[in-house]
Write a protein that holds these residues in place. Structure first.
Motif, PDB file in Angstrom:
ATOM      1  N   LEU A 178     -95.297 -11.079 -28.570  1.00  0.00           N
ATOM      2  CA  LEU A 178     -95.189 -10.634 -27.184  1.00  0.00           C
ATOM      3  C   LEU A 178     -95.393  -9.125 -27.101  1.00  0.00           C
ATOM      4  CD1 LEU A 178     -94.435 -11.960 -24.378  1.00  0.00           C
ATOM      5  CD2 LEU A 178     -92.185 -10.924 -24.734  1.00  0.00           C
ATOM      6  N   ARG A 179     -96.354  -8.693 -26.280  1.00  0.00           N
ATOM      7  CA  ARG A 179     -96.694  -7.271 -26.194  1.00  0.00           C
ATOM      8  C   ARG A 179     -96.422  -6.660 -24.826  1.00  0.00           C
ATOM      9  NH1 ARG A 179    -102.524  -7.093 -29.418  1.00  0.00           N
ATOM     10  NH2 ARG A 179    -101.915  -8.489 -31.125  1.00  0.00           N
ATOM     11  N   LEU A 180     -96.250  -7.488 -23.806  1.00  0.00           N
ATOM     12  CA  LEU A 180     -95.926  -7.007 -22.461  1.00  0.00           C
ATOM     13  C   LEU A 180     -95.148  -8.100 -21.766  1.00  0.00           C
ATOM     14  CD1 LEU A 180     -98.959  -7.153 -19.995  1.00  0.00           C
ATOM     15  CD2 LEU A 180     -98.820  -8.537 -22.055  1.00  0.00           C
ATOM     16  N   ILE A 197     -89.711  -2.642 -24.100  1.00  0.00           N
ATOM     17  CA  ILE A 197     -90.637  -1.567 -23.762  1.00  0.00           C
ATOM     18  C   ILE A 197     -90.212  -0.972 -22.425  1.00  0.00           C
ATOM     19  CG2 ILE A 197     -92.553  -2.591 -25.036  1.00  0.00           C
ATOM     20  CD1 ILE A 197     -93.672  -3.584 -22.366  1.00  0.00           C
ATOM     21  N   PRO A 198     -90.629   0.262 -22.113  1.00  0.00           N
ATOM     22  CA  PRO A 198     -90.238   0.866 -20.835  1.00  0.00           C
ATOM     23  C   PRO A 198     -90.743   0.049 -19.653  1.00  0.00           C
ATOM     24  CG  PRO A 198     -91.085   2.536 -22.334  1.00  0.00           C
ATOM     25  CD  PRO A 198     -91.374   1.203 -22.964  1.00  0.00           C
ATOM     26  N   SER A 199     -89.942   0.008 -18.595  1.00  0.00           N
ATOM     27  CA  SER A 199     -90.308  -0.742 -17.396  1.00  0.00           C
ATOM     28  C   SER A 199     -90.874   0.215 -16.357  1.00  0.00           C
ATOM     29  CB  SER A 199     -89.080  -1.451 -16.823  1.00  0.00           C
ATOM     30  OG  SER A 199     -89.408  -2.200 -15.685  1.00  0.00           O
ATOM     31  N   PRO A 200     -91.918  -0.186 -15.610  1.00  0.00           N
ATOM     32  CA  PRO A 200     -92.442   0.674 -14.548  1.00  0.00           C
ATOM     33  C   PRO A 200     -91.476   0.742 -13.379  1.00  0.00           C
ATOM     34  CG  PRO A 200     -93.508  -1.452 -14.476  1.00  0.00           C
ATOM     35  CD  PRO A 200     -92.654  -1.461 -15.705  1.00  0.00           C
ATOM     36  N   GLN A 217     -99.211  -4.591 -15.646  1.00  0.00           N
ATOM     37  CA  GLN A 217     -97.825  -4.421 -16.075  1.00  0.00           C
ATOM     38  C   GLN A 217     -97.145  -5.744 -16.399  1.00  0.00           C
ATOM     39  OE1 GLN A 217     -97.583  -2.880 -12.326  1.00  0.00           O
ATOM     40  NE2 GLN A 217     -97.311  -0.738 -12.882  1.00  0.00           N
ATOM     41  N   ILE A 218     -97.783  -6.832 -16.008  1.00  0.00           N
ATOM     42  CA  ILE A 218     -97.235  -8.153 -16.277  1.00  0.00           C
ATOM     43  C   ILE A 218     -98.390  -9.144 -16.343  1.00  0.00           C
ATOM     44  CG2 ILE A 218     -96.822  -8.584 -13.820  1.00  0.00           C
ATOM     45  CD1 ILE A 218     -94.364 -10.228 -14.638  1.00  0.00           C
TER      46      ILE A 218
END
Length: 279
Positions: free
Chosen positions: A271-273, A150-153, A243-244
């Protein structure tokens, strides 16, 4: 001399590596953490088995050599992929090691002890993702972050902690706090009806303690109902904007057979995040 945080990413190439998307997401995650990244790609060495009769039916040595060559080639390809993706913002050191068949998991866990944390690219479709996650979480003594594609902040300003006041939860919190930017937020998640807890207001107690130490913290009590605990923890973390998610890893090993706690198993199954595990 200023301290430098170094993250470790082990990559197993046999029988198959995780998808490139997960590896690239993990590389971006390391950049968001503003740390250096050490990557070890493990190629496989398969011991020859003497079977004269079998060689009349199938070229066993040839198949073994082909598998080993594919594994080595994949090591080189993945190193190139990561080095290209990391430019110019992330310092990366890539290396490869040839490991006898079945030895990569123990080697990754041992090597992880030399770094601040381990970043593990995650794929639900690759069995090896779960194997190496269990090996590192329970064998390294260091925190490990599982990272889906997924995209990372750009940076990490909101952490959720799964809090049951246990030793491993406290360890996970301590490992996760240095990842937050100054002024970051913390959501303290406690599931009320999953197991007996040490007190009625443990989430509020931790939030109060964190606020006294200069963090912005919020306590959230969750009713599990008929949902799985791994599902409800991740859903709540995401709905709060975290975010985590940090949590203690429950489980133990018996000749590499892992018996996992409900929350640990639930998160690994879906796993979703990004999730930080400490054990």
């Amino acid at each position: 001399m200023p301290q430098v945080r170094i993250a470790y990413m082990p990559l197993v190439t046999y029988p198959e590596p995780v998808e490139d998307e997960s590896i690239l997401a993990t590389t971006a995650f390391a950049s968001a953490l503003k740390c250096m990244l050490h990557v070890t790609a493990f190629s496989v060495h398969i011991p020859q088995l003497n079977s004269p009769l079998g060689q009349f039916l199938i070229d066993v040595p040839g198949l073994v050599r082909a598998s080993e060559e594919r594994s080595k080639a994949e090591c080189h390809r993945l190193q190139g992929l990561i080095e290209e993706a990391s430019r110019p913002h992330l310092g990366v050191h890539c290396t490869s090691r040839e490991i006898v068949l079945g030895g990569a998991l123990n080697s990754a866990a041992a090597e992880a002890r030399y770094f601040d944390l381990t970043l593990l690219p995650w794929s639900d479709e690759i069995v090896g993702s779960k194997d190496i996650a269990e090996a590192v979480v329970f064998g390294s003594g260091r925190p490990a972050i599982l990272i889906p594609a997924i995209p990372s902040p750009a940076s990490f300003d909101h952490l959720a902690i799964a809090w049951d006041a246990s030793r491993v939860a406290a360890r996970a919190l301590g490992d996760a706090l240095p990842l937050l930017v100054d002024g970051g937020r913390i959501s303290v998640l406690t599931v009320k009806d999953e197991k007996p807890l040490s007190g009625p207001n443990i989430a509020a107690a931790l939030a109060s303690s964190l606020e006294k130490r200069g963090f912005r913290a919020k306590s959230i009590d969750i009713a599990l109902g008929d949902r799985a605990i791994g599902e409800v923890l991740q859903e709540t973390a995401l709905s709060e904007g975290a975010q985590i998610l940090a949590m203690g890893g429950f489980g133990h090993s018996r000749i590499r057979d892992f018996i996992l706690g409900g929350a640990t198993k639930g998160v690994l199954n879906d796993l979703r995040l990004p999730v930080l595990f400490s054990h």
